[in-house]
Design a protein around this motif. Structure first.
Motif, PDB file in Angstrom:
ATOM      1  N   UNK A 150       1.113  -1.319   0.031  1.00 57.77           N
ATOM      2  CA  UNK A 150       0.017  -0.387   0.093  1.00 57.77           C
ATOM      3  C   UNK A 150       0.788   1.758  -0.284  1.00 57.77           C
ATOM      4  N   UNK A 151       2.213   1.347   0.693  1.00 56.41           N
ATOM      5  CA  UNK A 151       2.821   2.197   0.494  1.00 56.41           C
ATOM      6  C   UNK A 151       3.513   2.557  -0.536  1.00 56.41           C
ATOM      7  N   UNK A 152       4.403   1.300  -1.432  1.00 63.32           N
ATOM      8  CA  UNK A 152       4.576   1.289  -2.522  1.00 63.32           C
ATOM      9  C   UNK A 152       3.449   2.296  -3.699  1.00 63.32           C
ATOM     10  N   UNK A 153       2.699   2.010  -3.768  1.00 67.49           N
ATOM     11  CA  UNK A 153       1.292   2.473  -4.282  1.00 67.49           C
ATOM     12  C   UNK A 153       0.318   3.704  -3.893  1.00 67.49           C
ATOM     13  N   UNK A 154       1.156   3.962  -2.949  1.00 67.83           N
ATOM     14  CA  UNK A 154       0.908   5.508  -2.494  1.00 67.83           C
ATOM     15  C   UNK A 154       2.151   6.426  -3.301  1.00 67.83           C
ATOM     16  N   UNK A 155       3.574   5.860  -2.653  1.00 72.56           N
ATOM     17  CA  UNK A 155       4.142   6.327  -2.658  1.00 72.56           C
ATOM     18  C   UNK A 155       4.301   7.185  -4.702  1.00 72.56           C
ATOM     19  N   UNK A 156       3.648   6.381  -5.550  1.00 78.58           N
ATOM     20  CA  UNK A 156       3.702   6.671  -6.968  1.00 78.58           C
ATOM     21  C   UNK A 156       3.213   7.983  -7.014  1.00 78.58           C
ATOM     22  N   UNK A 157       1.929   8.549  -6.488  1.00 81.34           N
ATOM     23  CA  UNK A 157       0.869   9.320  -5.928  1.00 81.34           C
ATOM     24  C   UNK A 157       1.165  10.461  -5.438  1.00 81.34           C
ATOM     25  N   UNK A 158       2.678  10.465  -4.144  1.00 82.68           N
ATOM     26  CA  UNK A 158       3.118  11.604  -3.880  1.00 82.68           C
ATOM     27  C   UNK A 158       3.944  12.604  -4.613  1.00 82.68           C
ATOM     28  N   UNK A 159       3.982  13.556  -4.564  1.00 83.76           N
ATOM     29  CA  UNK A 159       4.822  14.778  -4.892  1.00 83.76           C
ATOM     30  C   UNK A 159       4.863  16.261  -4.331  1.00 83.76           C
ATOM     31  N   UNK A 160       6.078  16.283  -3.983  1.00 83.33           N
ATOM     32  CA  UNK A 160       6.566  17.514  -3.888  1.00 83.33           C
ATOM     33  C   UNK A 160       5.783  18.965  -3.844  1.00 83.33           C
ATOM     34  N   UNK A 161       5.212  19.705  -3.884  1.00 82.71           N
ATOM     35  CA  UNK A 161       4.395  21.073  -4.932  1.00 82.71           C
ATOM     36  C   UNK A 161       5.347  21.467  -6.099  1.00 82.71           C
ATOM     37  N   UNK A 162       6.711  22.139  -5.777  1.00 78.85           N
ATOM     38  CA  UNK A 162       6.989  21.909  -6.946  1.00 78.85           C
ATOM     39  C   UNK A 162       6.444  20.820  -8.809  1.00 78.85           C
ATOM     40  N   UNK A 163       7.455  20.022  -7.917  1.00 75.74           N
ATOM     41  CA  UNK A 163       7.493  18.770  -9.485  1.00 75.74           C
ATOM     42  C   UNK A 163       5.719  17.999  -9.046  1.00 75.74           C
ATOM     43  N   UNK A 164       5.199  18.460  -8.768  1.00 72.68           N
ATOM     44  CA  UNK A 164       4.174  17.928  -9.097  1.00 72.68           C
ATOM     45  C   UNK A 164       3.291  19.356  -9.828  1.00 72.68           C
ATOM     46  N   UNK A 165       3.864  20.773  -9.874  1.00 72.27           N
ATOM     47  CA  UNK A 165       3.553  22.055 -10.410  1.00 72.27           C
ATOM     48  C   UNK A 165       3.849  21.559 -12.185  1.00 72.27           C
TER      49      UNK A 165
END
Length: 263
Positions: A112-127
């Motif tokens: 579950x942690x691995x799955x979530x990690x694929x959708x987690x971003x630092x703000x400027x990276x996400x933008x």
């Protein structure tokens, strides 16, 4: 903002983003959290700030108390996994969720942690990598802004060009590059409390470099770095302003004093 709950992004066509605001921003600089929220909405996201979010668990994990970090990690995974993305205005907290939750957990929880990690971003990276901010009319170019790279964001997530690119394209700011670029500011989480003399010397080296660069404003993506540098600058009587990158990106005109608190 109210917690409207996860889901239903397929109905709106908008990515549903959980804004993980972080402890230090919540306590010391809420304006950075509101700025992050504004940026995500400007980029077309539907944003929820989950009311029951808590610490990412990094203090306990970094101190070797894995037993204390485990329940926090599991709580956050359960809270955040229904969202399309999780965005954090902090490289260190983002690294905890992306890199260290999978190392901390085992079995199904690790999956579950691995799955979530694929959708987690630092703000400027996400933008820059997932969504795009609409173009803005350029403001006059500022040449007295220095950017400090936080250690976790830089070394664990590769956050370096993203904030600089956004500041240039959105605000017409070409940042001053420091001689100590990539060098720790001396915060280091509990390190600054356990080894205050060494921490202060590291902060002084960074501040000396900033002063020599001619920059009047110091920008970073991690509140811990900003607190460490602004506190030391205040003690030394240096006339420097410290801003979170999200605040600068939304052109927040409300200033901060040298200690990092609101005037």
């Amino acid at each position: 903002m109210p917690d409207h709950g996860p889901g239903s992004s397929h109905l709106t066509g908008q990515p549903h983003v959980a804004l993980f605001a972080t402890c230090l921003i919540d306590v010391f600089r809420p304006s950075a959290g509101f700025a992050a929220l504004a940026l995500l909405e400007e980029a077309g996201c539907r944003v929820t700030v989950p009311a029951s979010q808590t610490c990412c668990g990094q203090p306990a994990y970094s101190g070797g108390d894995y037993a204390a970090a485990l329940p926090t990690a599991k709580q956050n995974i359960e809270l955040l996994e229904p969202f399309d993305y999780v965005v954090m205005p902090s490289g260190s907290c983002a690294a905890m969720l992306c890199q260290h939750y999978p190392k901390l957990l085992k079995g199904t929880w690790r999956e579950r942690a691995l799955d979530l990690s694929q959708r987690c971003y630092e703000l400027t990276d996400f933008l820059t990598e997932v969504v795009q901010l609409p173009p803005r009319a350029h403001t006059p170019e500022a040449s007295n802004v220095a950017y400090h790279d936080g250690c976790a964001g830089l070394r664990e997530l590769g956050i370096a060009e993203q904030p600089r690119s956004l500041l240039k394209t959105q605000n017409n700011i070409e940042v001053v590059e420091l001689q100590t670029q990539g060098v720790c500011c001396g915060f280091g989480g509990s390190f600054c409390a356990r080894m205050p003399e060494i921490s202060a010397r590291m902060s002084d080296d960074k501040l000396d470099d900033i002063s020599a660069s001619g920059a009047a404003t110091v920008v970073a993506g991690d509140m811990g770095c900003l607190l460490a540098m602004s506190g030391r600058a205040s003690k030394r009587g240096l006339d420097l302003e410290f801003r979170h990158v999200a605040e600068l990106l939304v052109a927040d005109s409300d200033t901060t004093n040298e200690s990092g608190s609101r005037d």
